[in-house]
Design a protein around this motif. Structure first.
Motif, mmCIF file in Angstrom:
data_model
loop_
_atom_site.group_PDB
_atom_site.id
_atom_site.type_symbol
_atom_site.label_atom_id
_atom_site.label_comp_id
_atom_site.label_asym_id
_atom_site.label_seq_id
_atom_site.Cartn_x
_atom_site.Cartn_y
_atom_site.Cartn_z
ATOM 1 N N PHE A 28 2.242 51.954 -25.977
ATOM 2 C CA PHE A 28 2.734 50.589 -25.839
ATOM 3 C C PHE A 28 3.794 50.513 -24.744
ATOM 4 C CE2 PHE A 28 5.930 47.456 -27.147
ATOM 5 C CZ PHE A 28 5.153 46.320 -27.132
ATOM 6 N N PHE A 29 4.649 51.539 -24.675
ATOM 7 C CA PHE A 29 5.751 51.496 -23.717
ATOM 8 C C PHE A 29 5.258 51.587 -22.281
ATOM 9 C CE2 PHE A 29 7.826 51.831 -27.388
ATOM 10 C CZ PHE A 29 8.247 53.057 -27.839
ATOM 11 N N ILE A 30 4.290 52.451 -22.067
ATOM 12 C CA ILE A 30 3.964 52.723 -20.674
ATOM 13 C C ILE A 30 2.645 52.132 -20.234
ATOM 14 C CG2 ILE A 30 5.381 54.777 -20.542
ATOM 15 C CD1 ILE A 30 3.056 56.466 -21.076
ATOM 16 N N ASN B 111 13.231 57.278 -19.735
ATOM 17 C CA ASN B 111 13.784 55.952 -19.487
ATOM 18 C C ASN B 111 12.794 54.835 -19.791
ATOM 19 O OD1 ASN B 111 16.338 56.793 -18.655
ATOM 20 N ND2 ASN B 111 15.551 57.292 -16.613
ATOM 21 N N ARG B 112 13.343 53.708 -20.152
ATOM 22 C CA ARG B 112 12.530 52.510 -20.401
ATOM 23 C C ARG B 112 11.738 52.176 -19.149
ATOM 24 N NH1 ARG B 112 14.738 47.987 -19.297
ATOM 25 N NH2 ARG B 112 16.808 48.643 -19.903
ATOM 26 N N SER B 113 10.458 51.738 -19.344
ATOM 27 C CA SER B 113 9.582 51.503 -18.190
ATOM 28 C C SER B 113 9.303 50.017 -17.973
ATOM 29 C CB SER B 113 8.255 52.241 -18.410
ATOM 30 O OG SER B 113 7.612 51.701 -19.549
ATOM 31 N N HIS B 114 10.068 49.147 -18.642
ATOM 32 C CA HIS B 114 9.783 47.713 -18.526
ATOM 33 C C HIS B 114 11.072 46.914 -18.694
ATOM 34 C CE1 HIS B 114 10.422 46.927 -22.805
ATOM 35 N NE2 HIS B 114 9.949 48.163 -22.964
ATOM 36 N N ALA B 115 10.990 45.611 -18.457
ATOM 37 C CA ALA B 115 12.156 44.729 -18.610
ATOM 38 C C ALA B 115 11.808 43.578 -19.545
ATOM 39 C CB ALA B 115 12.582 44.201 -17.242
ATOM 40 N N ARG C 152 8.990 42.967 -25.991
ATOM 41 C CA ARG C 152 8.445 44.260 -26.409
ATOM 42 C C ARG C 152 9.436 44.986 -27.302
ATOM 43 N NH1 ARG C 152 5.445 47.895 -21.901
ATOM 44 N NH2 ARG C 152 3.822 46.440 -21.297
ATOM 45 N N CYS C 153 10.692 44.949 -26.899
ATOM 46 C CA CYS C 153 11.717 45.645 -27.684
ATOM 47 C C CYS C 153 11.842 45.014 -29.068
ATOM 48 C CB CYS C 153 13.057 45.628 -26.951
ATOM 49 S SG CYS C 153 13.029 46.581 -25.419
ATOM 50 N N ARG C 154 11.764 43.677 -29.106
ATOM 51 C CA ARG C 154 11.882 43.005 -30.403
ATOM 52 C C ARG C 154 10.778 43.460 -31.360
ATOM 53 N NH1 ARG C 154 14.373 38.676 -27.725
ATOM 54 N NH2 ARG C 154 12.418 37.910 -26.860
ATOM 55 N N ALA C 155 9.584 43.756 -30.813
ATOM 56 C CA ALA C 155 8.446 44.129 -31.664
ATOM 57 C C ALA C 155 8.294 45.639 -31.817
ATOM 58 C CB ALA C 155 7.164 43.547 -31.063
ATOM 59 N N CYS C 156 9.210 46.383 -31.252
ATOM 60 C CA CYS C 156 9.033 47.837 -31.184
ATOM 61 C C CYS C 156 9.520 48.531 -32.458
ATOM 62 C CB CYS C 156 9.793 48.376 -29.980
ATOM 63 S SG CYS C 156 9.767 50.166 -29.884
ATOM 64 N N GLY C 157 8.711 49.456 -32.951
ATOM 65 C CA GLY C 157 9.064 50.204 -34.162
ATOM 66 C C GLY C 157 10.163 51.222 -33.938
ATOM 67 N N ALA D 88 16.394 53.093 -33.251
ATOM 68 C CA ALA D 88 16.903 54.365 -32.734
ATOM 69 C C ALA D 88 17.059 54.351 -31.218
ATOM 70 C CB ALA D 88 15.957 55.487 -33.136
ATOM 71 N N CYS D 89 16.660 53.282 -30.573
ATOM 72 C CA CYS D 89 16.602 53.281 -29.108
ATOM 73 C C CYS D 89 17.909 52.789 -28.493
ATOM 74 C CB CYS D 89 15.440 52.400 -28.660
ATOM 75 S SG CYS D 89 15.312 52.297 -26.874
ATOM 76 N N ASP D 90 18.440 53.571 -27.572
ATOM 77 C CA ASP D 90 19.673 53.144 -26.909
ATOM 78 C C ASP D 90 19.394 52.384 -25.599
ATOM 79 O OD1 ASP D 90 18.866 55.103 -25.201
ATOM 80 O OD2 ASP D 90 20.631 56.364 -25.418
HETATM 81 S S1 SF4 Z 1 13.218 49.322 -28.077
HETATM 82 FE FE1 SF4 Z 1 13.375 51.089 -26.687
HETATM 83 S S2 SF4 Z 1 11.507 52.274 -27.073
HETATM 84 FE FE2 SF4 Z 1 11.173 50.205 -27.878
HETATM 85 S S3 SF4 Z 1 10.179 49.041 -26.242
HETATM 86 FE FE3 SF4 Z 1 12.410 48.696 -26.078
HETATM 87 S S4 SF4 Z 1 13.109 50.250 -24.635
HETATM 88 FE FE4 SF4 Z 1 11.082 50.889 -25.315
#
Ligand code: SF4
Length: 172
Positions: A18-20, A149-153, A157-162, A166-168
């Protein structure tokens, strides 16, 4: 230990893809998928997970459709029906196509993604397979890194991310 490893492998496929996937799609030109109408009565539930030791991959499509000598994987998705299949869903379906080929010895020509109000047929092309293998290679490589490193802006996506808790690097 093996169970842990397998669980981790499929988590990678479900999560890190999903991230990449956005980056991969730009490079690989993923097939977009065609809207189709299917008769769900021919869909057979899958009893056990499919497994490929060589790639360390396991997964269970929601259904398999028998078409002649071929088995077509079906992935069910809930939530809002998109105008075109999400990249991560295409890659997930590609994993199932690969596992079906390894398990049954016959390459599926395509897979099906079922959203609540539309079904898409996605061709399992050699380009999609190559893109998937390249993605798996990237995942294995990144597993050995202490920081990826995060690959998107995309805050959505982050809101829906499992992995959000834990993600900084989360954006929301
Ligand atoms: S919360 Fe972190 S791991 Fe999840 S999509 Fe965002 S940057 Fe990627």
């Amino acid at each position: 230990m093996i169970t842990l490893y397998l669980g981790f492998a499929i988590l990678l496929v479900a999560g890190i893809l999903f991230f990449i996937s956005g980056r991969q799609r730009r490079h690989a030109g993923l097939p977009g998928g065609r809207v189709i109408y299917t008769d769900t009565r021919s869909w057979g539930a899958v009893e056990r997970s499919l497994f490929d030791a060589e790639l360390g991959l396991t997964g269970k499509p929601d259904y398999l459709v028998e078409q002649g000598a071929m088995f077509i994987p079906v992935e069910m998705k809930t939530g809002r029906t998109p105008a075109a299949p999400h990249d991560a869903h295409i890659f997930q379906l590609a994993v199932y196509c690969l596992l079906v080929e390894k398990t049954y010895g016959k390459r599926p020509s395509h897979g099906i993604i079922h959203y609540p109000s539309r079904d898409f047929e996605v061709d399992y092309t050699s380009e999609l397979e190559t893109s998937l293998l390249s993605l798996l290679f990237d995942i294995r490589r990144d597993e050995r890194r202490s920081r990826v490193n995060r690959s998107h802006a995309d805050a959505g996506r982050c809101r829906a991310c499992g992995f959000r808790q834990a993600c900084d690097q989360k954006l929301a």
